[in-house]
Write an enzyme that holds these catalytic residues in place. Structure first.
Site, mmCIF file in Angstrom:
data_model
loop_
_atom_site.group_PDB
_atom_site.id
_atom_site.type_symbol
_atom_site.label_atom_id
_atom_site.label_comp_id
_atom_site.label_asym_id
_atom_site.label_seq_id
_atom_site.Cartn_x
_atom_site.Cartn_y
_atom_site.Cartn_z
ATOM 1 C CG HIS A 142 -2.084 -0.697 1.324
ATOM 2 N ND1 HIS A 142 -3.129 -1.253 0.655
ATOM 3 C CD2 HIS A 142 -1.747 -1.965 1.743
ATOM 4 C CE1 HIS A 142 -3.590 -2.410 1.067
ATOM 5 N NE2 HIS A 142 -2.838 -2.653 1.783
ATOM 6 C CG ASP A 145 -1.540 10.660 -5.615
ATOM 7 O OD1 ASP A 145 -1.904 12.008 -4.291
ATOM 8 O OD2 ASP A 145 -2.439 10.811 -6.196
ATOM 9 C CG HIS A 147 -6.071 14.194 -5.019
ATOM 10 N ND1 HIS A 147 -6.432 13.873 -5.336
ATOM 11 C CD2 HIS A 147 -5.185 12.543 -4.951
ATOM 12 C CE1 HIS A 147 -6.863 13.189 -6.354
ATOM 13 N NE2 HIS A 147 -6.052 12.612 -6.015
ATOM 14 C CG HIS A 182 -6.420 7.974 -3.816
ATOM 15 N ND1 HIS A 182 -5.579 7.279 -4.941
ATOM 16 C CD2 HIS A 182 -6.498 9.765 -4.566
ATOM 17 C CE1 HIS A 182 -5.339 8.414 -5.840
ATOM 18 N NE2 HIS A 182 -5.556 9.115 -5.578
ATOM 19 C CB CYS A 183 -4.304 3.645 -1.591
ATOM 20 S SG CYS A 183 -2.696 1.534 -1.450
ATOM 21 C CG HIS A 193 -5.522 -0.788 -3.591
ATOM 22 N ND1 HIS A 193 -3.990 -1.031 -2.755
ATOM 23 C CD2 HIS A 193 -5.012 -2.229 -3.869
ATOM 24 C CE1 HIS A 193 -3.702 -2.245 -2.168
ATOM 25 N NE2 HIS A 193 -4.130 -3.099 -3.881
ATOM 26 C CG MET A 198 -6.881 2.906 0.821
ATOM 27 S SD MET A 198 -5.732 1.143 0.711
ATOM 28 C CE MET A 198 -4.474 1.237 2.477
ATOM 29 C CG HIS A 303 -30.328 17.794 -2.481
ATOM 30 N ND1 HIS A 303 -30.884 19.871 -2.623
ATOM 31 C CD2 HIS A 303 -31.444 18.111 -2.287
ATOM 32 C CE1 HIS A 303 -31.917 19.996 -2.599
ATOM 33 N NE2 HIS A 303 -32.627 18.489 -2.238
ATOM 34 C CD GLU A 327 -31.497 23.401 -6.978
ATOM 35 O OE1 GLU A 327 -32.867 23.307 -6.815
ATOM 36 O OE2 GLU A 327 -32.099 24.316 -8.254
ATOM 37 C CB THR A 328 -28.365 20.193 -6.013
ATOM 38 O OG1 THR A 328 -29.134 19.892 -5.685
ATOM 39 C CG2 THR A 328 -27.177 19.225 -6.576
ATOM 40 C CG HIS A 354 -30.892 15.175 -5.651
ATOM 41 N ND1 HIS A 354 -31.382 15.469 -6.647
ATOM 42 C CD2 HIS A 354 -31.880 15.949 -4.638
ATOM 43 C CE1 HIS A 354 -33.014 15.584 -6.711
ATOM 44 N NE2 HIS A 354 -32.682 16.119 -4.824
#
Length: 390
Positions: A142, A145, A147, A182-183, A193, A198, A303, A327-328, A354
């Protein structure tokens, strides 16, 4: 939670794939410090220089962040105090089976045992020093990463560990916002993964706190982290979901379902109904809540049924002016976003993706229970149901 002060062989093949380059196919992808020193000075060019950016890790205080199981978030300050910090965090990888719903099981690789992994919180110019632990009881290699990190592969190449190993690496949080981690151990192991849960998120707050874009500070009374996850559970000829004795035993058939791009389940925080009933999120009338929402693999559209996004950073960038009164909102796959809402009515609110097919039929829904006194002026039933008058 109040957050105004919110702390085998398969392995060898993965390592060879990572080092040889197969990874490349999958990797497209406060203003015053303690009241003493102005955070912004001016260079000879006349352009502002952020003094907080000039510190190196060896000059700074080290603090250990106590990570918690989502939807809760670590204790943290909304406005940074003093100099940047070196924020130490520790993530253990658990390979285990979880129940998605009604006996349907899935193998997951979980950071600190939860899907999603815990939210990490820091401020701009802090250093995050992360230790990744891969227990010897695991089967797979494993890595992580992030971001939020600046550098090739987001730390992925520096953090690859086989079972029985741990590794520590550090990065400086120079970008503000909410970010996925994430992996990503190489080749098809990357998407596999990720869809095994993950992944998680990190929130890098501006040192001066959140703003509405016009210089006005925005604060919140509590915060929640919702991690949306797509699962791809194979079915037998009778349409029943299959179960596997080992994590590697589930791999090939799961990869085939993944190729269809059609998830069997889309859930919040690891299971259907994980944020309902006794596990519902809560608030009080008049409280402002920050919702951080991530999806590491697919687009989504949060939403609040009966509410709105008063201020929304749908791309996750706190450097941008937030959108208002949505709203969304849209969150792209592989990212995390944030929204603030002040609850104006009590009752049960439903927080959904939504795409209502995914929300109702596949599981992407949670509840928020809000206490307080009802306001008939905002909403009331004028007349009760009765026979239609001719």
């Amino acid at each position: 939670m109040e957050n105004k002060t919110l702390e085998t062989p398969a392995v060898n093949e993965q390592r060879r794939n990572f080092i040889s380059g197969s990874i490349s196919a999958g990797f497209l992808g406060a203003g015053i410090a303690a009241g003493l020193v102005p955070a912004l000075a001016h260079a000879e060019s006349g352009k502002p220089v952020d003094r907080m950016a000039s510190y190196t890790a060896d000059q700074l205080e080290r603090v250990k962040q106590v990570l918690v199981v989502p939807p809760m978030v670590p204790a943290h300050d909304q406005v940074a105090k003093g100099k940047p910090k070196v924020v130490e965090v520790r993530l253990h990888v658990e390979e285990k089976q979880i129940e998605l719903e009604n006996g349907t099981k899935a193998w997951v690789c979980a950071f600190n045992g939860s899907v999603p992994g815990p939210l990490i919180v820091c401020h701009q110019h802090d250093y995050v020093e992360l230790t990744l632990v891969n227990p010897k009881t695991n089967t797979l290699a494993h890595n992580i990463d992030l971001h939020a990190a600046t550098g090739a592969l987001g730390g992925g190449e520096l953090t690859l560990v086989s079972p029985g190993e741990e590794v520590t690496f550090r990065f400086k949080a120079i970008k503000v916002g909410t970010f996925v981690y994430h992996c990503a151990p190489g080749g098809v192991m990357i998407p596999w993964h990720v869809v095994m849960g993950m992944n998680g998120a990190i929130m890098v707050l501006p040192r001066e706190g959140l703003s509405d874009g016009d210089g006005n500070n925005l604060t919140y009374d509590k915060a929640y982290y919702i991690g949306e996850q797509d699962f791809y559970i194979p079915q037998n000829e009778q349409g029943q979901y299959k179960a596997y004795d080992t994590v590697l035993g589930s791999m090939n058939e799961t990869l085939e379902v993944m190729k269809t791009l059609t998830p069997s389940h889309v859930v919040f925080n690891g299971a259907v109904g994980a944020l309902t009933g006794q596990n519902s999120m809560t608030a009080k009338l008049g409280e402002t809540v920050l919702f951080v929402h991530s999806q590491a693999n697919r687009d989504t559209r949060p939403h609040i049924i009966g509410g709105h996004g008063d201020y929304v950073w749908n791309t996750g960038s706190f450097s941008d002016r937030p959108s208002q009164n949505l709203e969304t909102w849209h969150i792209a796959g592989g990212s995390a976003g944030a929204a603030l809402y002040t609850f104006k009515q009590p009752g049960l609110y439903v927080y959904v993706n939504h795409n209502l097919i995914e929300a109702i039929m596949k599981g992407a829904a949670g509840h928020i229970k809000v206490d307080g006194e009802w306001n008939d002026d905002l909403m009331t039933q004028v007349s009760k149901p009765s026979p239609i008058k001719s």
